[in-house]
Design a protein around this motif. Structure first.
Motif, short mmCIF file in Angstrom:
data_model
loop_
_atom_site.label_atom_id
_atom_site.label_comp_id
_atom_site.label_asym_id
_atom_site.label_seq_id
_atom_site.Cartn_x
_atom_site.Cartn_y
_atom_site.Cartn_z
N THR A 99 -9.55 11.18 8.75
CA THR A 99 -9.67 12.10 9.87
C THR A 99 -9.15 11.48 11.16
O THR A 99 -8.94 12.19 12.15
N VAL A 100 -8.93 10.17 11.15
CA VAL A 100 -8.46 9.47 12.36
C VAL A 100 -7.06 8.90 12.19
O VAL A 100 -6.22 9.01 13.08
N VAL A 101 -6.79 8.25 11.04
CA VAL A 101 -5.47 7.65 10.82
C VAL A 101 -4.85 8.20 9.54
O VAL A 101 -5.56 8.66 8.64
N ASP A 102 -3.54 8.14 9.47
CA ASP A 102 -2.82 8.64 8.30
C ASP A 102 -2.93 7.64 7.16
O ASP A 102 -2.60 6.46 7.33
N ILE A 103 -3.40 8.07 5.99
CA ILE A 103 -3.58 7.18 4.84
C ILE A 103 -3.02 7.84 3.59
O ILE A 103 -3.50 8.89 3.17
N ASP A 104 -2.00 7.22 3.00
CA ASP A 104 -1.48 7.67 1.71
C ASP A 104 -1.86 6.69 0.60
O ASP A 104 -1.73 7.01 -0.58
N ARG A 105 -2.30 5.51 0.99
CA ARG A 105 -2.80 4.53 0.02
C ARG A 105 -3.71 3.55 0.75
O ARG A 105 -3.44 3.16 1.89
N MET A 106 -4.81 3.17 0.09
CA MET A 106 -5.71 2.14 0.61
C MET A 106 -6.07 1.19 -0.51
O MET A 106 -6.27 1.61 -1.66
N THR A 107 -6.15 -0.09 -0.19
CA THR A 107 -6.55 -1.10 -1.15
C THR A 107 -7.58 -2.02 -0.51
O THR A 107 -7.36 -2.53 0.59
N ILE A 108 -8.70 -2.22 -1.20
CA ILE A 108 -9.68 -3.24 -0.81
C ILE A 108 -9.75 -4.25 -1.93
O ILE A 108 -10.02 -3.91 -3.08
N ILE B 42 -0.24 -4.65 12.32
CA ILE B 42 0.60 -3.58 11.81
C ILE B 42 1.91 -4.16 11.29
O ILE B 42 2.50 -5.03 11.93
N MET B 43 2.33 -3.69 10.13
CA MET B 43 3.64 -4.06 9.59
C MET B 43 4.58 -2.86 9.76
O MET B 43 4.25 -1.75 9.35
N SER B 44 5.71 -3.10 10.39
CA SER B 44 6.63 -2.01 10.71
C SER B 44 7.39 -1.53 9.48
O SER B 44 7.41 -2.19 8.43
N ALA C 275 7.75 2.61 -3.76
CA ALA C 275 6.83 3.71 -4.08
C ALA C 275 6.80 4.77 -2.98
O ALA C 275 6.12 5.79 -3.12
N GLY C 276 7.53 4.52 -1.88
CA GLY C 276 7.62 5.52 -0.82
C GLY C 276 6.77 5.25 0.40
O GLY C 276 6.71 6.07 1.32
N LEU C 277 6.10 4.09 0.44
CA LEU C 277 5.25 3.76 1.58
C LEU C 277 6.08 3.08 2.67
O LEU C 277 6.94 2.25 2.38
N ARG C 278 5.81 3.44 3.93
CA ARG C 278 6.67 2.99 5.02
C ARG C 278 5.94 2.28 6.15
O ARG C 278 6.57 1.64 6.99
N SER C 279 4.62 2.39 6.22
CA SER C 279 3.87 1.75 7.29
C SER C 279 2.59 1.13 6.73
O SER C 279 1.99 1.68 5.80
N VAL C 280 2.17 -0.01 7.30
CA VAL C 280 1.00 -0.73 6.78
C VAL C 280 0.15 -1.27 7.92
O VAL C 280 0.68 -1.74 8.94
N MET C 281 -1.16 -1.18 7.75
CA MET C 281 -2.11 -1.96 8.56
C MET C 281 -2.88 -2.84 7.59
O MET C 281 -3.39 -2.37 6.58
N PHE C 282 -2.96 -4.14 7.90
CA PHE C 282 -3.57 -5.12 6.99
C PHE C 282 -4.56 -5.97 7.76
O PHE C 282 -4.37 -6.27 8.95
N ASN D 190 -6.09 -2.98 3.27
CA ASN D 190 -4.88 -2.45 3.88
C ASN D 190 -4.83 -0.94 3.70
O ASN D 190 -5.35 -0.40 2.73
N VAL D 191 -4.25 -0.28 4.68
CA VAL D 191 -3.97 1.15 4.59
C VAL D 191 -2.48 1.33 4.78
O VAL D 191 -1.85 0.62 5.56
N LYS D 192 -1.92 2.31 4.06
CA LYS D 192 -0.47 2.52 4.10
C LYS D 192 -0.17 4.01 4.27
O LYS D 192 -0.94 4.86 3.81
N SER D 193 0.96 4.29 4.90
CA SER D 193 1.40 5.65 5.11
C SER D 193 2.84 5.82 4.65
O SER D 193 3.64 4.88 4.73
N ALA D 194 3.16 7.01 4.19
CA ALA D 194 4.54 7.32 3.80
C ALA D 194 5.40 7.64 5.03
O ALA D 194 6.61 7.74 4.93
#
Length: 235
Positions: A79-88, A135-137, A158-165, A179-183
């Motif tokens: 609801t706050v950030v864009d997430i297409d994949r998350m890994t813990i 953030i990874m660009s 896999a189509g992911l383009r942005s990462v926060m780790f 980490n959370v990733k966005s397409a």
């Protein structure tokens, strides 16, 4: 400069110098209004992030194992950030590697649940486990080498383009990574990172409780097995 105002018409040479002066006078009133609206939107967004953080805190505190509430946790973050994949991932005993424990979203070949990644591999993938968050660009992912950075390369393919780790720490001890990733390209901002870093504090504490619970379960199981052995010996 907070914006621009444009007045256009289909008529040729429709505007006069008087019109231009009038528009400048109008802009004097419009500018502060735009600025106030932008400030209001920023304040509203900050309040929304704060409320989301409170909900996440209550959610994770209510669970003995983060896996029990993982999907609800992801939906709240979305609801706050864009997430297409998350890994813990959780640090294995001895601290030589992490194991992907909780996954959500787009499938990345070779990166499934229980996938073990050594600390050396994390570093070759360009991941800083000592960082509280970064953030990874899109360019970083796009330029990933399949040999020296296989994880980043696989995510890009896999189509992911942005990462926060971020590394997850509890009382100074590394307990895992998230980490959370966005397409979307360059999907995350500085305010997103600030929110993400606050979330990681809750996640780290939850991981610590999960590991403590698992340790208690293992100790209880071992004690029961010893008791059974003693009973069998007595029989």
């Amino acid at each position: 400069i907070v914006g621009a105002i444009h007045v256009q018409t289909f008529k040729s040479h429709a505007f006069t110098e008087h019109d231009r002066i009038l528009l400048e006078k109008i802009a004097v009133f419009v500018g502060p209004t735009v600025e106030r609206f932008a400030a209001y939107e920023a304040m509203k967004q900050e309040a929304y992030r704060t409320q989301s953080m409170l909900r996440i805190g209550r959610l994770l505190l209510s669970a003995r194992d983060i896996g029990d509430v993982f999907e609800r946790f992801v939906e709240e973050m979305k609801t706050v950030v864009d997430i297409d994949r998350m890994t813990i991932a959780v640090v294995v005993p001895g601290g030589e590697a992490v194991v992907d424990r909780h996954l959500y979203g787009i499938h990345v070949p070779g990166r499934e649940v229980n996938n073990v990644i050594s600390m050396d591999e994390l570093q070759t993938n360009g991941l800083d486990i000592n960082s509280h968050g970064y953030i990874m660009s899109t360019n970083t992912l796009m330029e990933a080498d399949p040999v020296t950075a296989p994880g980043m390369y696989a995510n890009y393919k896999a189509g992911l383009r942005s990462v926060m780790f971020a590394g997850l720490r509890s009382e100074g001890q590394l307990v895992g990574t998230i980490n959370v990733k966005s397409a979307k390209e360059d999907a995350y901002s500085a305010s997103d990172l600030d929110y993400f870093e606050q979330v990681t504090d809750h996640v780290a504490a939850s991981i610590e409780r999960t590991l403590s619970h698992e340790s208690e379960v293992q100790m209880t199981r071992a004690a029961q097995e010893r008791l059974e052995d003693q009973r069998e010996s007595s029989r």
